[in-house]
Design an enzyme around this catalytic site. Structure first.
Site, short mmCIF file in Angstrom:
data_model
loop_
_atom_site.label_atom_id
_atom_site.label_comp_id
_atom_site.label_asym_id
_atom_site.label_seq_id
_atom_site.Cartn_x
_atom_site.Cartn_y
_atom_site.Cartn_z
N ASP A 487 0.84 -1.27 0.05
CA ASP A 487 0.21 0.06 0.05
C ASP A 487 0.94 1.38 0.12
O ASP A 487 2.12 1.24 0.08
CB ASP A 487 -1.09 -0.02 1.36
CG ASP A 487 -0.30 0.05 2.44
OD1 ASP A 487 1.13 0.34 2.58
OD2 ASP A 487 -1.26 0.47 3.43
N ILE A 488 0.24 2.39 0.07
CA ILE A 488 0.95 3.59 -0.31
C ILE A 488 1.27 4.37 1.10
O ILE A 488 0.24 4.37 1.93
CB ILE A 488 0.17 4.60 -1.19
CG1 ILE A 488 -0.17 4.05 -2.80
CG2 ILE A 488 0.85 5.91 -1.57
CD1 ILE A 488 -1.23 4.83 -3.31
N GLU A 530 -6.11 2.02 -0.48
CA GLU A 530 -4.90 2.46 -1.10
C GLU A 530 -4.02 1.06 -1.29
O GLU A 530 -2.82 1.04 -1.22
CB GLU A 530 -4.05 3.55 -0.48
CG GLU A 530 -3.71 3.07 0.82
CD GLU A 530 -4.57 3.42 2.11
OE1 GLU A 530 -4.29 3.54 3.03
OE2 GLU A 530 -5.45 3.48 1.73
#
Length: 614
Positions: A487-488, A530
């Site tokens: 994920d970011i 995300e």
């Protein structure tokens, strides 16, 4: 029949069209009271048959049906009189109040039976008497009632004004055949009338059967296509709808490619929580089950609105329990107007051809019946009082029989078949056009159901489906695979600082960068928010770690527009013998959290003791 004797003049070949039935030789006439009692009993039976004939209707499409009750009503008019026919038609017409939602069909059917009973005295058979009624009174009256009184549009009113006369003429042909068959027990019906009835009925029956069959086929195809369309749309809505914020996200969950969709959400008690683009009468709608999943919602019955007009305002719908919605029920609706008008146009074209067939059939049947029966009538004339005429020295000339009439009948059938074939080709083209539109929209909805609408990559359901396939191949053949979950880093800060539109742009650009680094065998999907997941097929943990590191570098190597540097944290896990998918994903998730806990922007491979490197 025996030749006439000059000393015993030949009796009339048929009795008066009304009045008592002739008695057999040697039988006394029945008392008047018994005769009236029998007539009343016959009238009551025919009235019941009229009601049953209307109940056993054949539906063409929404609010338009073929009825057969007037067969018994016309028999009552022919056997007993116009009053009995009108009363039988009125009893049978009561069914149309429920079927079509207005009283005018009852009025027209009652007038038809009464008028035919009166006109029967002037016309040789029921068919021509019925034709005279429809031409002089029935069709103009239908147009006035449907267009003027009920305000129905001209195409729909024109369809009714064509359908009912054709239906009535067919019923008159059946009633005429029944009358001739039963009357043959007492007197010999004229050959011309028998031939006319058989020829006209035989020409009209295939046309009606084809129209009814094609309408049923097209109606069933529309039900199937709308069932598939709404079911697919419901799947897409369910995927996109947040059960927690269902009320606020309801409108946003509607697919944009389907058109005029309405949606409503109800709680476990059936009370509507919220509605989007639904009719005001939804709470009072009449529900009709068209298939196991497809419903029709009709506006409440209105004495001024025929059933056909209600169908134009109706909706096709499907409903389902919202997953995770604590018993909430979601209802998806699509207007039925396009389908109803499409079928109305197709049936109008078919009934124009059928009306032309009926008129042409009447002419052909009359000509052929005359041509075929004329030699027999001439033979009868020539042989009448033959002994007396021979004694007077006359030399009767016997007529020659016909040989070419069947060829003309064949040509007429061919021409009418071509006309009907052209109408059915138009019906088929209409069906194929509708089917292609629905197929195109279904493909779009299927993609929405399996792909993330923001990034265009497969969604969680689709990537999990591929994981199950890879897991089965590993179990059966030992084909390895691994998953990379990432994920970011600090994505919430990006949304808070730059706004959600910019955050969406970051997700799309990140997806493009990641896809460029993957092999053809790999698959990328959006896992949620995300968070993303990569299925690395035919890959062990070492290969998956190298892949994850390439992905990390591809994201971090170049700044993103508007937001600058963006990094990701990745967790890698390889499938193990006997391991379930849930456990594999849990290990990848632990590795991802370890990567975040060790400083982010790094890859962590799940081992018994988690270790990560950047």
């Amino acid at each position: 029949m025996p030749l006439a004797d000059p000393q015993h003049p030949e009796p009339a070949s048929r009795p008066p069209r009304h009045g008592p039935t002739p008695t057999r030789t040697g039988q006394a006439s029945e008392p008047p009271a018994r005769t009236w009692g029998r007539k009343v009993l016959i009238a009551a039976v025919l009235a019941a048959l009229t009601l049953g004939g209307n109940a056993g209707n054949i539906p063409l499409f929404f609010g338009v049906d073929y009825l057969f009750g007037s067969i018994a009503a016309l028999l009552a008019a022919a056997w007993i009189g116009p009053v009995a026919g009108a009363l039988a038609a009125a009893v049978g017409g009561l069914y149309t109040l429920e079927l079509w939602g207005h009283p005018w069909a009852l009025v027209v059917f009652t007038l038809e039976a009464g008028a035919v009973g009166l006109l029967r005295r002037r016309f040789p058979n029921l068919i021509l008497a019925d034709l005279a009624f429809w031409v002089a009174v029935g069709v103009p009256l239908l147009l006035v009632l449907y267009m003027g009184v009920m305000g129905m549009p001209a195409p729909q009113a024109g369809l009714i004004a064509l359908k009912q006369p054709v239906n009535g003429l067919f019923n008159a042909a059946l009633a005429s055949g029944a009358t001739l068959l039963l009357a043959s027990r007492h007197w010999a019906p004229p050959l011309r009338e028998v031939l006319f009835t058989l020829l006209f009925g035989g020409m009209l029956l295939p046309g009606l059967a084809l129209i009814a069959f094609q309408s049923a086929q097209l109606r069933g195809e529309q039900h199937r296509l709308y069932d598939q369309l709404l079911a697919t749309a419901l799947t897409a809505v369910t995927e996109r709808l947040d059960p927690v914020r269902a009320k606020t996200s309801l409108a946003a969950s509607l697919p944009e490619t389907v058109g005029e969709l309405g949606i409503a959400l109800a709680d476990e008690d059936g009370e509507w929580i919220t509605r989007v683009d639904t009719p005001a009468w939804l709470d009072r709608a009449e529900r009709r089950r068209l298939s196991p999943r497809l419903l029709a919602l009709l506006p409440p019955a209105d004495a001024r609105a025929p059933t056909m007009a209600r169908w134009e305002e109706a909706y096709f719908s499907t409903e389902s329990i919202l997953p995770g919605g604590e018993g909430k029920r979601i209802l998806l609706m699509h207007p039925a107007r396009e389908a109803v008008l499409g079928l109305a146009r197709a049936n109008l074209r078919g009934h124009v051809a059928l009306a032309l067939l009926a008129l042409t059939g009447l002419l052909i049947a009359a000509v052929l019946a005359r041509r075929i029966s004329l030699p027999f009538e001439e033979l009868r004339r020539v042989t009448r009082n033959l002994p007396e005429r021979l004694r007077k020295g006359e030399k009767p000339v016997l007529p020659a029989g016909p040989v070419a009439e069947l060829d003309g009948l064949n040509r007429s059938f061919t021409a009418m078949g071509r006309s009907l074939a052209a109408s059915f080709r138009e019906l088929e083209a209409e069906r194929q056009n509708l089917e292609e539109k629905v197929r195109q929209r279904t493909r779009e909805l299927e993609r929405l159901a399996t792909h993330d609408y923001l990034t265009g990559i497969p969604n969680r359901a689709k990537i999990y489906e591929w994981l199950e396939v890879a897991h089965e191949e590993f179990r059966r053949y030992g084909t390895p695979f691994a998953v990379v979950m990432f994920d970011i880093d600090h994505f919430k800060a990006v949304n808070d600082r730059f706004g959600h539109p910019t955050g969406d742009a970051v997700l799309r650009e990140l997806t493009l960068r990641v896809e460029d680094t993957l092999r053809e065998a790999d698959a990328l999907g959006r896992w949620g928010g995300e968070e993303f997941l990569i299925l690395a097929r035919h890959t062990d943990c070492a290969g998956a770690r190298k892949l994850a590191d390439r992905v990390r570098q591809a994201v971090a190597v170049e700044a993103f527009r508007q937001v600058g540097e963006v990094t990701i944290s990745l967790g890698v896990a390889e499938i193990r013998p006997g391991e379930s998918l849930e456990h594999l994903l849990e290990r990848a998730d632990h590795a991802l959290y370890a990567a975040k806990g060790n400083g982010r922007n790094r890859v962590v491979l799940y081992r018994e003791t988690l270790q990560g490197d950047r």
